[in-house]
Design a protein around this motif. Structure first.
Motif, PDB file in Angstrom:
ATOM      1  N   PHE A  17      12.428  36.166   6.360  1.00 16.67           N
ATOM      2  CA  PHE A  17      11.096  35.649   6.663  1.00 16.67           C
ATOM      3  C   PHE A  17      10.898  35.519   8.168  1.00 16.67           C
ATOM      4  O   PHE A  17       9.894  35.960   8.720  1.00 16.67           O
ATOM      5  CB  PHE A  17      10.916  34.298   5.974  1.00 16.67           C
ATOM      6  CG  PHE A  17       9.798  33.487   6.522  1.00 16.67           C
ATOM      7  CD1 PHE A  17      10.041  32.252   7.116  1.00 16.67           C
ATOM      8  CD2 PHE A  17       8.500  33.943   6.474  1.00 16.67           C
ATOM      9  CE1 PHE A  17       9.000  31.500   7.618  1.00 16.67           C
ATOM     10  CE2 PHE A  17       7.456  33.193   6.988  1.00 16.67           C
ATOM     11  CZ  PHE A  17       7.718  31.969   7.565  1.00 16.67           C
ATOM     12  N   LEU A  20      10.535  39.016   9.814  1.00 14.10           N
ATOM     13  CA  LEU A  20       9.247  39.673   9.606  1.00 14.10           C
ATOM     14  C   LEU A  20       8.132  38.918  10.296  1.00 14.10           C
ATOM     15  O   LEU A  20       7.205  39.499  10.845  1.00 14.10           O
ATOM     16  CB  LEU A  20       8.968  39.818   8.107  1.00 14.10           C
ATOM     17  CG  LEU A  20       9.877  40.833   7.425  1.00 14.10           C
ATOM     18  CD1 LEU A  20       9.613  40.872   5.937  1.00 14.10           C
ATOM     19  CD2 LEU A  20       9.680  42.201   8.017  1.00 14.10           C
ATOM     20  N   LEU A  21       8.206  37.582  10.285  1.00 10.69           N
ATOM     21  CA  LEU A  21       7.178  36.805  10.961  1.00 10.69           C
ATOM     22  C   LEU A  21       7.173  37.115  12.447  1.00 10.69           C
ATOM     23  O   LEU A  21       6.128  37.279  13.066  1.00 10.69           O
ATOM     24  CB  LEU A  21       7.426  35.305  10.737  1.00 10.69           C
ATOM     25  CG  LEU A  21       6.369  34.385  11.326  1.00 10.69           C
ATOM     26  CD1 LEU A  21       5.059  34.596  10.613  1.00 10.69           C
ATOM     27  CD2 LEU A  21       6.784  32.945  11.207  1.00 10.69           C
ATOM     28  N   CYS A  23       8.166  39.874  13.850  1.00 11.95           N
ATOM     29  CA  CYS A  23       7.598  41.216  14.032  1.00 11.95           C
ATOM     30  C   CYS A  23       6.085  41.141  14.065  1.00 11.95           C
ATOM     31  O   CYS A  23       5.434  41.680  14.954  1.00 11.95           O
ATOM     32  CB  CYS A  23       7.978  42.129  12.855  1.00 11.95           C
ATOM     33  SG  CYS A  23       9.481  43.018  13.109  1.00 11.95           S
ATOM     34  N   ALA A  24       5.529  40.453  13.082  1.00 14.68           N
ATOM     35  CA  ALA A  24       4.069  40.367  12.982  1.00 14.68           C
ATOM     36  C   ALA A  24       3.491  39.671  14.198  1.00 14.68           C
ATOM     37  O   ALA A  24       2.508  40.107  14.779  1.00 14.68           O
ATOM     38  CB  ALA A  24       3.690  39.639  11.692  1.00 14.68           C
ATOM     39  N   LEU A  25       4.113  38.578  14.618  1.00 16.17           N
ATOM     40  CA  LEU A  25       3.615  37.863  15.788  1.00 16.17           C
ATOM     41  C   LEU A  25       3.708  38.733  17.032  1.00 16.17           C
ATOM     42  O   LEU A  25       2.824  38.716  17.882  1.00 16.17           O
ATOM     43  CB  LEU A  25       4.412  36.576  16.004  1.00 16.17           C
ATOM     44  CG  LEU A  25       4.075  35.448  15.053  1.00 16.17           C
ATOM     45  CD1 LEU A  25       4.942  34.243  15.329  1.00 16.17           C
ATOM     46  CD2 LEU A  25       2.612  35.070  15.181  1.00 16.17           C
TER      47      LEU A  25
END
Lengths: 268, 168
Positions: A17, A20-21, A23-25
């Motif tokens: 989590f 991936l968080l 990466c998105a940020l």
């Protein structure tokens, strides 16, 4: 070491989590700072072609309105041509020549702070980054990403957009930007407070950047106020273009752009 | 088993397409758009491989981001609600969740409503915080979150009852 691995294995969902968080940020933060990620934008082949497929269906809804707009534009242009035949040829101030390429808008947005448009022309049509995009009523933005068949436009309704414009009456120039509030009003900054301005004055492109030719209409002055240091105006410009409703646009290609860029570099 | 995988893949693709082609052009009152793709995360089977689920919701958010030029905002929000979903399943459905026996088509309306509402609200809040990256505009963030969540909640309830109640 073993302890560390055990920790990761026990909390694998949390670790995934977090990964991936982040990466998105990071994608988000990069797009706020003008470092664009190469694949995650709406003009790559997949997203562009899906938009294109659905546009083929929805364009029929707007045909009547678009035809009327095009007829109006044609009559304006024909009037200009007929009148000009009687005058001597006027040399333009700029020596560069501009070519216009018509294009369709596949995707638009205007409600978020950073708005982009997707167009159906790309590198195969000789579109490059930093070409300007206009309609018959006013400016739309500047191309910032191209793929083979599609390109993305940094809309004038984008907090990162900076376009050089001037007051038509007095030729004083300033920078047009957007504060993110209304899709009809943009802000013109850096005009000296000694300049006489009146509500309703027209603002046009200055032609100082090689992106847009000079005297393309932009908008009219709606209101103005002094900035914090009381020496410059912040002017609210109501755009002539209805940015919520764009269908046909023209991409402006400057054929002398390489020469101009080389000249600028050699100056500095 | 294959049927389940097929259903989920078609939900994924269908919801992303519905979101980018239809829902993002609604612009109700100028700025409100429903985010219907969260329905995939809300209705994903309860008994699942958590790693795969978090990864799939990341892909879901990222696909929507690709179409909308929004960086990673939808991906970040989707990953967050995928991670915290078990907590709220337990909260709204109680002991039934412990036995992995929650079938969404057979649940009470109130329980489903609370579960949808909380997850949708958290998702939209994170989304708009990232879109409007400015703490002075907190009021704007709350306004967008509230109205978009209401719209999304309405559509999610409608769509979920349209497609899930085939038994009754």
């Amino acid at each position: 070491m073993q302890q560390l691995f055990n920790f990761f294995i026990r909390n694998k969902t949390f670790v995934l989590f977090l990964l991936l968080l982040s990466c998105a940020l990071s994608f988000t933060i990069r797009s706020h700072e003008y470092h664009r990620s190469k694949f995650i934008h709406s003009s790559n082949q997949i997203t562009g072609s899906i938009y294109g497929a659905f546009h083929g269906i929805t364009q029929y809804i707007n045909l009547k309105k678009e035809n009327k707009l095009l007829l109006d534009e044609n009559s304006q242009l024909k009037t200009l041509v007929f009148n000009r035949e009687n005058l001597a040829k006027v040399d333009s101030l700029l020596e560069s020549t501009y070519n216009l390429l018509p294009s369709l808008v596949y995707k638009n947005s205007f409600a978020v702070p950073n708005n982009y448009l997707t167009l159906n022309k790309g590198r195969n049509d000789h579109i490059k980054d930093e070409d300007g995009v206009i309609t018959s009523k006013g400016i739309v933005g500047i191309i910032d990403k191209t793929s083979k068949n599609y390109s993305r436009v940094l809309s004038v309704l984008n907090t990162n957009s900076r376009i050089n414009v001037k007051l038509k009456k007095t030729n004083h120039f300033g920078i047009l930007s957007w504060d993110g509030k209304s899709p009809e009003i943009t802000q013109l900054k850096d005009v000296q407070d000694l300049v006489k301005i009146a509500i309703g004055d027209t603002v046009v492109t200055s032609g100082y950047s090689s992106t847009f030719p000079a005297n393309i209409p932009v908008g009219s002055i709606k209101s103005y106020r002094l900035n914090d240091t009381e020496d410059l105006y912040i002017i609210d410009i109501k755009l002539f273009n209805d940015m919520t409703n764009l269908e046909h646009v023209y991409i402006v290609k400057n054929t002398d752009i390489n020469e101009l860029k080389a000249l600028n570099i050699s100056d500095e | 088993m294959n049927n389940l995988v097929f259903i989920n893949i078609s939900r994924f693709v269908g919801l992303v397409l519905l979101q980018v082609i239809v829902c993002n052009n609604i612009n109700f009152l100028g700025y409100i758009n429903p985010n219907i793709y969260v329905l995939f995360i809300l209705l994903y089977p309860v008994a699942n491989n958590r790693l795969l689920f978090i990864f799939l919701s990341f892909l879901l958010g990222l696909s929507v981001d690709m179409f909308l030029d929004s960086g990673g905002t939808h991906a970040a929000a989707s990953v967050t609600i995928a991670y915290i979903r078990p907590l709220f399943l337990k909260f709204s459905f109680g002991a039934v969740y412990e036995y992995h026996a929650v079938k969404f088509s057979k649940t009470d309306l109130t329980q489903r409503l609370i579960y949808f509402l909380i997850l949708i609200f958290i998702h939209h809040f994170i989304l708009f915080c990232l879109v409007v990256f400015d703490q002075n505009e907190l009021l704007l963030i709350f306004k967008h979150t509230f109205y978009s969540s209401m719209f999304t909640l309405l559509l999610c309830l409608l769509l979920s009852s349209l497609f899930s109640n085939k038994e009754t």
